[in-house]
Design a protein around this motif. Structure first.
Motif: not given
Length: 90
Positions: A61-71, A82-90
């Motif tokens: 559950q904590l990992n899912e919350d972290q992924l949602q926060n990153r998104a 507009p030219n933003y690149r995610s530091p998490w690679g997505s």
């Protein structure tokens, strides 16, 4: 009675050894596992299995919350730049 004391000691040591957020998942899972194990005649094994399952579920559950926060963070940054690149690679 000896089994109960052993289970209580194991639960107390797990609660002391792990951070609070992880202990809650372990204790709630351990209580459910102990009840199910008691019905099957293996209360201590059920408590140990329940603790492991509760800890794994809480970590999931904590990992899912972290992924949602990153998104959400990435979406907000893309709206600004507009030219933003995610530091998490997505």
């Amino acid at each position: 009675m000896r089994t109960f004391i052993l289970a209580a000691t194991a639960a107390a040591s797990l609660m002391v050894a792990s951070p609070e957020a992880q202990a809650i998942g372990c204790l709630s899972g351990g209580a459910a596992g102990a009840l199910a194990g008691h019905m099957a005649g293996h209360g201590v094994l059920g408590a140990i299995g329940g603790c492991i399952a509760g800890h794994a579920w809480q970590k999931h559950q904590l990992n899912e919350d972290q992924l949602q926060n990153r998104a959400q963070y990435d979406a907000a940054r893309r709206a600004q730049t507009p030219n933003y690149r995610s530091p998490w690679g997505s």
